[in-house]
Design a protein around this motif. Structure first.
Motif, PDB file in Angstrom:
ATOM      1  N   SER A 298      -3.069  -2.673  11.394  1.00 39.15           N
ATOM      2  CA  SER A 298      -2.962  -3.812  10.473  1.00 39.15           C
ATOM      3  C   SER A 298      -1.623  -4.503  10.652  1.00 39.15           C
ATOM      4  CB  SER A 298      -3.123  -3.345   9.026  1.00 39.15           C
ATOM      5  OG  SER A 298      -4.449  -2.911   8.781  1.00 39.15           O
ATOM      6  N   ASP A 338       5.788   2.701  10.062  1.00 40.80           N
ATOM      7  CA  ASP A 338       5.459   1.273  10.170  1.00 40.80           C
ATOM      8  C   ASP A 338       6.675   0.509  10.689  1.00 40.80           C
ATOM      9  OD1 ASP A 338       2.987   1.883   9.055  1.00 40.80           O
ATOM     10  OD2 ASP A 338       3.690   1.517   7.007  1.00 40.80           O
ATOM     11  N   LEU A 352       1.334  -1.803  11.202  1.00 40.68           N
ATOM     12  CA  LEU A 352       0.922  -0.575  10.536  1.00 40.68           C
ATOM     13  C   LEU A 352      -0.144   0.126  11.391  1.00 40.68           C
ATOM     14  CD1 LEU A 352       1.329  -2.998   8.244  1.00 40.68           C
ATOM     15  CD2 LEU A 352       0.880  -1.085   6.712  1.00 40.68           C
ATOM     16  N   ARG A 354      -2.882   2.876  12.652  1.00 41.56           N
ATOM     17  CA  ARG A 354      -3.857   3.728  11.951  1.00 41.56           C
ATOM     18  C   ARG A 354      -4.000   3.333  10.477  1.00 41.56           C
ATOM     19  NH1 ARG A 354      -5.175   8.112  15.127  1.00 41.56           N
ATOM     20  NH2 ARG A 354      -3.779   8.506  16.900  1.00 41.56           N
ATOM     21  N   THR A 355      -4.091   2.023  10.235  1.00 35.45           N
ATOM     22  CA  THR A 355      -4.211   1.507   8.864  1.00 35.45           C
ATOM     23  C   THR A 355      -5.349   0.497   8.811  1.00 35.45           C
ATOM     24  OG1 THR A 355      -1.819   1.758   8.581  1.00 35.45           O
ATOM     25  CG2 THR A 355      -2.971   0.380   6.971  1.00 35.45           C
ATOM     26  N   ALA A 359      -6.491   0.048   3.272  1.00 33.35           N
ATOM     27  CA  ALA A 359      -5.152   0.603   3.090  1.00 33.35           C
ATOM     28  C   ALA A 359      -4.091  -0.491   3.057  1.00 33.35           C
ATOM     29  CB  ALA A 359      -4.849   1.586   4.224  1.00 33.35           C
ATOM     30  N   VAL A 360      -4.198  -1.511   3.923  1.00 37.48           N
ATOM     31  CA  VAL A 360      -3.193  -2.562   3.930  1.00 37.48           C
ATOM     32  C   VAL A 360      -3.302  -3.428   2.673  1.00 37.48           C
ATOM     33  CG1 VAL A 360      -4.458  -4.387   5.181  1.00 37.48           C
ATOM     34  CG2 VAL A 360      -1.988  -4.181   5.434  1.00 37.48           C
ATOM     35  N   THR A 389      -6.441  -6.992   9.828  1.00 34.88           N
ATOM     36  CA  THR A 389      -6.598  -5.707  10.527  1.00 34.88           C
ATOM     37  C   THR A 389      -7.349  -5.895  11.839  1.00 34.88           C
ATOM     38  OG1 THR A 389      -6.635  -4.522   8.422  1.00 34.88           O
ATOM     39  CG2 THR A 389      -7.513  -3.367  10.351  1.00 34.88           C
TER      40      THR A 389
END
Length: 427
Positions: A298, A338, A352, A354-355, A359-360, A389
Motif C-alpha cells: 500500500s 514502513d 507499506l 504486506r499491507t 489495513a491501510v 493498494t
C-alpha cells in the motif's frame, strides 16, 4: 682429519709464543687460514692485544717471560668467561694441567706443534664461535621483530590453535582498553559486539583452520562498551613441519571511516530537515518492493495544507516547524518497517509492504484520530491524505498515481471547511 691447509676460518685469532722460530713458523701457517691474526711475544703483550682486538680464539704457550700463558688466560677469563682458549703444552707442562682445567681451557695442543691436532682444535673452537654468532643473530632478529610487533601502529593478537590469546601488543591495549593481564588465556570473543553476523565468524574460523588467510571487517566492543570497527587480517602460524600452531591477527582501526561512510549514507538517503527518508531512497525502495514478494503493497500520499500561508505570515521557521510536526505525526502512525519519506517541499509518501486496503484504511483513520491530540493535533489537522493498494508489481506505479489523486480529492474537500491561516506555535 682436516688440516689447516684445507680450511679457511672466518675468525680472529691471537697467537702468543715467546720462542721466535716457533712463533714465526706457526704464524706463517695461521695467517693464511684465519681472517685476522694477532701475534704477541709474551702474556703481557698478548693481554694488551686481547683488550684492544677482542679476538675469537686465543692460542698460547704456557711458559713465557714477563707474564706466562696461564696468568694471561686468567685475566682474559675475567674479561670474557666465554673466550675460546687453546693451550700449547709440552710434556714438562703437565704440572699445570689442573690449573688449565680450572680456567676452563677449551683445547690442548702438544708442543712441538702438531698441526693436525692444531687444525682440529681450531675447527672445534670455530664451530662453537660460528654457532654462537648464529644464535646471537637469531636472538637479535627475534628481539628486533619483538620490538617491531610491540611498537607496531597496528593492533596485534597471537592465539593458540584453540583460539586462546597468547600475546597482544601495546596498540591492542590502546584500541580495546584491555591490558595483557586481562586477556591472556581468554578467547577473542570477549570483544564481540553482536553487530557482526554469526555467519562472518563461521566463515572466518572455517578459512583459517583450513590453512588460508582471512580478510574482512569486524565490529568489536571496547572495554568501556563503545563500538569500534576494524579491518582485519588473520593468518595461520605454522611450525617448521608446516603444521598450524596458532593464529596471528593484525588489524586497523577504521571506526572514523565507518562513521563517515554511515554519515554519507544517511545524508544520501534522508531528508535533513525531518530525518525522514528522502525522494532518492523512496524511489529505490519502490523499485526493490516491485521486484520482491511483499505484496500487497500500500502507498499513502500526504500533503501539508496551508504551508505557503504559514511561510508568508509567520516566516519560514514556522513553516519548518509545520513540516517537522507533520513528519512526527506520520512517524507515530506507521510501523518501523514502513518507509516514511519526504518527497517534496510539503509532500510525503509512505510505502507499506504486506499491507492490504483494509489495513491501510485503518492507518488513515489513526492519522485522523490524531487531530485531537493536544500536541500534534495542529499538524494532523493540516494533512491531506490519499491511499491505495497494489496487489502485484504491475500495479505499483499506477497505485502511486491513485493515492496522489485521492490525496488531492481530500485536499479539495477539506479546503471547504478550513478557514484562515493555521497558527503554528512557537518552540
Amino acid at each position: 682429519m682436516k688440516t689447516l691447509a684445507q680450511e679457511h676460518y672466518d675468525i680472529s685469532l691471537l697467537y702468543v709464543e715467546d720462542e721466535r722460530v716457533t712463533r714465526e713458523q706457526v704464524s706463517r701457517i695461521l695467517q693464511r687460514f684465519v681472517t685476522e691474526l694477532h701475534v704477541a711475544e709474551n702474556g703481557q703483550e698478548g693481554l694488551q692485544l686481547y683488550r684492544e682486538k677482542r679476538p675469537d680464539i686465543i692460542l698460547t704457550d704456557i711458559m713465557m717471560p714477563v707474564m706466562d700463558g696461564l696468568a694471561m688466560c686468567r685475566q682474559i677469563r675475567n674479561i670474557d668467561r666465554d673466550s675460546q682458549l687453546i693451550m700449547l703444552t709440552a710434556h714438562s707442562d703437565t704440572e699445570y694441567l689442573l690449573e688449565c682445567i680450572s680456567l676452563g681451557v677449551n683445547q690442548y695442543v702438544q708442543k712441538p706443534v702438531d698441526f693436525v691436532q692444531l687444525a682440529s682444535a681450531i675447527e672445534t673452537c670455530s664451530s662453537y664461535i660460528l654457532l654462537k654468532r648464529k644464535i646471537l643473530r637469531q636472538e637479535a632478529r627475534i628481539q628486533m621483530l619483538s620490538q617491531a610487533v610491540e611498537q607496531a601502529p597496528a593492533p596485534v593478537i597471537i592465539t593458540s590453535l584453540s583460539g586462546s590469546i597468547e600475546y597482544v601488543n601495546a596498540m591492542f591495549t590502546r584500541l580495546t582498553g584491555y591490558g595483557p593481564d586481562e586477556v591472556l588465556g581468554r578467547n577473542p570473543r570477549l570483544l564481540k559486539s553482536g553487530i557482526t553476523p554469526v555467519e562472518t565468524y563461521e566463515e572466518l574460523w572455517r578459512t583459517i583452520t583450513g590453512g588460508d588467510e582471512w580478510k574482512g571487517e569486524l565490529a568489536n566492543k571496547h572495554k568501556n562498551g563503545s563500538i569500534y570497527w576494524e579491518t582485519v587480517k588473520i593468518s595461520p602460524l605454522r611450525g617448521t613441519d608446516g603444521v598450524i600452531t596458532g593464529f596471528l591477527k593484525v588489524s586497523q582501526d577504521i571506526t572514523d571511516r565507518k562513521l563517515y561512510e554511515e554519515k554519507l549514507h544517511y545524508l544520501g538517503t534522508h531528508d535533513p530537515l525531518t530525518g525522514l527518508y528522502n525522494r532518492a531512497y523512496f524511489d529505490a525502495e519502490l523499485q526493490r518492493l516491485g521486484a520482491g514478494r511483499d505484496f500487497p503493497v500500500s502507498v499513502v500520499i500526504a500533503d501539508i495544507d496551508g504551508l505557503k500561508e504559514v511561510n508568508d505570515h509567520q516566516g519560514h521557521d514556522a513553516g519548518d516547524r509545520m513540516i517537522k510536526g507533520a513528519a512526527t505525526v506520520l512517524l507515530s502512525a506507521f510501523r518501523a518497517s514502513d518507509a516514511v519519506a519526504r518527497i517534496g517541499g510539503d509532500e510525503f509518501a509512505v510505502l507499506l509492504p504486506r499491507t492490504d486496503h483494509e489495513a491501510v484504511t485503518a492507518v488513515i483513520q489513526r492519522l485522523r484520530n490524531g487531530e485531537s491530540d493536544p500536541n500534534l493535533g495542529i499538524f494532523a489537522r493540516h494533512l491531506s491524505l490519499g491511499a491505495a493498494t497494489a496487489k502485484e508489481s504491475t500495479e505499483l506505479h499506477n497505485v502511486i498515481k491513485s493515492a496522489d489523486r485521492l490525496m488531492y480529492a481530500d485536499k479539495t474537500k477539506r479546503r471547504r471547511f478550513r478557514k484562515g491561516v493555521p497558527l503554528i506555535p512557537e518552540q
